[in-house]
Structures are given as C-alpha cells and as structure tokens.
Write an enzyme that holds these catalytic residues in place. Structure first.
Site, PDB file in Angstrom:
ATOM      1  N   HIS A 261       0.829  -1.205   0.000  1.00 14.56           N
ATOM      2  CA  HIS A 261       0.000   0.000   0.000  1.00 14.56           C
ATOM      3  C   HIS A 261       0.866   1.259   0.000  1.00 14.56           C
ATOM      4  O   HIS A 261       0.404   2.328  -0.427  1.00 14.56           O
ATOM      5  CB  HIS A 261      -0.931  -0.003   1.209  1.00 14.56           C
ATOM      6  N   ARG A 264       1.117   2.322  -3.433  1.00 14.25           N
ATOM      7  CA  ARG A 264      -0.148   2.924  -3.879  1.00 14.25           C
ATOM      8  C   ARG A 264      -0.220   4.378  -3.404  1.00 14.25           C
ATOM      9  O   ARG A 264      -0.608   5.274  -4.166  1.00 14.25           O
ATOM     10  CB  ARG A 264      -1.317   2.106  -3.318  1.00 14.25           C
ATOM     11  N   HIS A 287     -11.282   4.893  -6.485  1.00 16.17           N
ATOM     12  CA  HIS A 287     -12.064   5.367  -5.344  1.00 16.17           C
ATOM     13  C   HIS A 287     -13.484   5.697  -5.795  1.00 16.17           C
ATOM     14  O   HIS A 287     -13.683   6.343  -6.822  1.00 16.17           O
ATOM     15  CB  HIS A 287     -11.436   6.623  -4.737  1.00 16.17           C
ATOM     16  N   TYR A 296      -4.921  12.744  -0.069  1.00 15.45           N
ATOM     17  CA  TYR A 296      -3.587  12.837  -0.665  1.00 15.45           C
ATOM     18  C   TYR A 296      -3.197  14.274  -0.948  1.00 15.45           C
ATOM     19  O   TYR A 296      -2.009  14.607  -0.992  1.00 15.45           O
ATOM     20  CB  TYR A 296      -3.527  12.010  -1.954  1.00 15.45           C
TER      21      TYR A 296
END
Length: 316
Positions: A261, A264, A287, A296
């Site tokens: 992750h 990612r 998403h 983010y």
C-alpha cells in the site's frame, strides 16, 4: 434466534447476495466472533434480547480490552479505526435482522463510532522508490524477475495488492499494442473494473518476467492464467507480495515496515505533486468518492510547506 445462527445467516447473505470479497468476509467474521463472545459473556442467548446499551458497552469494551474468541485476558485495546470498523459490522448484522423480520428494533442504529483521527497516508520519495525497485531485482532468477515486475506494477498503476496478485495474463496489453494505448485491467472492490495506463518501465519488467521467468515457475504447478506465480507455480498470495516488498526494502536500506500500500500511496502522491487533477487520480485509484482521494492533497500541501520552509528567505 441464537446469536451464532443469526451471524451465520448474515455472513451467508453477504456471500451469496452481496458478493463481498473474501478479505472483507474474513474481517467481518473476525468481528462477529468478538461480538458473539461478548454477547455470551452478558448472558444474551437471543438476538432479540440485544439492547442499545449492549452494543454501546461492546464498543467501549473493544477500546479497553479488544475481546477475541473467549475474550482472552491481556489483549491490547483496538484502535479507534478498528473499533469503528467492527461497529460497522455489528450495525450491518442488526440491520439485516430487522429487515428479515427476525427482530423488531435495531439496537445498533444510534450507537456512534469512536472519532478516528485523520492520518495522512505514508509515501516515499521517488528516489526511494527507485532504490526499492532496484533492490527487488537482485540476480537473474525467476523470482527476482517476478518481484521486479510486481513492484513495477504496484507503483506504475497504484493497484491494491489484491488487485495486483489477482491479475491474469489476459488483463495485460498485448505486445503489439502501441505504448500510448497500453492499459492494464484491474478488478477492484465490489468487482468494479478499471483501466489504468501502463508505463514503459512496468511493461518492460512484465515482458522480461513473462518471457524469461514465468514459464519456469508455471512448469512447477497449475497457476492457470495468473500473471504472478509463486515457487510452486501457483498464484502469488497477498502475504507473499508483502514479503517481496519487505525483503526489497531491507536490501535498499529503507523502512522494512513498508507495505504494498506504500507504493499505492506514493503513486497517488507523486501524481498530484506532478500536477495531476485529483479527479483523475480518483479514477486511477478506483475510489468511489473523490473525498477519499482528497486526503492525498493534504500530503502534497504538507510537502509544499516543507519546501517553502527550506527555500524561502522569509519563511522563518
């Protein structure tokens, strides 16, 4: 209805009617074992006996002793996020029982989850990503070629680890597809498909693995159409993918707590740092809501502050 039977019926409903993933089902099963054990401790033998205070008490108990099967003493308390996830499962169970007519009220409806602090995703710098990728391809063994291809795919596409290990050969672009049209098909949560561009570095690493390494691994087992195979010729597991990145992180001198992750997170952060629109990143990550992706943007703003503090003569 006994709690055990009610829980089994709900989990069967999720499997057959809702088609939830194996990972989600496993998590809910673990949450339900905790809940069932707690109800038994309180002497509740019928789900119709559960009251709002029982659910609220269970939530408080999670935050103090994290009951497991048998509620072994000395267990560490669950975090706010883990307790909130468990409450979601409990709510799902009682809503199902109400809709099915098993109970007349939903005792979990008004119970509020604990506040979960906003935690920024962890991303690593581009040079650290490059060190990690290089460390994955030590030697010229089938495993090293596979590991390099796996990590290239994770970083190039922002795939979840379950999406990456779930890839089949048919999900990749053919060798004759022009580079600007090369996409990989990822199967995300809820069986939702998305197409993500595949860059030249990832495509080259996959090509080297498929041509020079995969046939050797496939000869040892029956991996079928799976892209990434283990040493026994079977589909690579999520756990093995974790081990791949942790081994590479150790070789690269990076934090060995890195996970798939992390790549990612880094994929999303580096795209936004490079000027990508947040809604484009949302689509690439798969998403359902842009709200999930917007966390983010906090990472990139934090990075801007760091650069400002280090570079501007009037920053201090």
């Amino acid at each position: 209805m006994k709690p055990e039977r009610a829980i089994r019926g709900w989990l069967d409903h999720l499997t057959v009617e809702r088609g939830v993933s194996d990972n989600t089902l496993s998590s809910y099963g673990r949450d339900m074992r905790r809940y069932q054990a707690y109800l038994e401790q309180r002497g509740i033998t019928d789900v119709a006996q559960v009251r709002e205070e029982d659910v609220a008490s269970f939530l408080a108990h999670l935050r103090t002793s994290a009951p497991g099967e048998g509620d072994a003493p000395g267990r560490t308390a669950l975090s706010a996020s883990s307790a909130a996830r468990t409450l979601i499962a409990v709510r799902g169970l009682h809503r199902f029982l109400l809709l099915e007519g098993v109970t007349q009220v939903d005792p979990a409806r008004e119970v509020r989850p604990p506040t979960v602090g906003s935690r920024l995703p962890k991303a690593i710098h581009i040079d650290e990503v490059e060190r990690l990728l290089e460390a994955a391809s030590v030697g010229d063994t089938p495993e090293s070629l596979r590991d390099r291809a796996l990590l290239e795919v994770l970083y190039a596409t922002g795939a979840r680890v379950s999406e990456a290990v779930g890839l089949d050969l048919d999900d990749l672009p053919g060798p004759d597809v022009p580079e600007e049209e090369a996409v990989v098909r990822l199967l995300g949560k809820g069986g939702k498909e998305r197409l993500v561009p595949l860059g030249s570095f990832a495509r080259e690493a996959i090509g080297a693995y498929v041509v020079r390494a995969r046939p050797l691994l496939a000869a040892k087992g029956s991996g079928g159409p799976a892209l990434f195979l283990n040493q026994r010729g079977r589909r690579l597991s999520r756990q093995s993918a974790w081990a791949v990145i942790q081994t590479a992180a150790g070789r690269a001198g990076l934090d060995q707590h890195l996970s798939p992750h992390t790549l990612r997170h880094s994929f999303a952060t580096h795209l936004l740092d490079g000027g990508a629109d947040v809604r484009v990143v949302q689509e690439l990550l798969g998403h359902a809501s842009v709200t999930t992706t917007q966390i983010y943007t906090q990472v990139t703003v934090q990075r801007l502050r760091e650069v400002f503090a280090e570079s501007h003569p009037r920053a201090r």
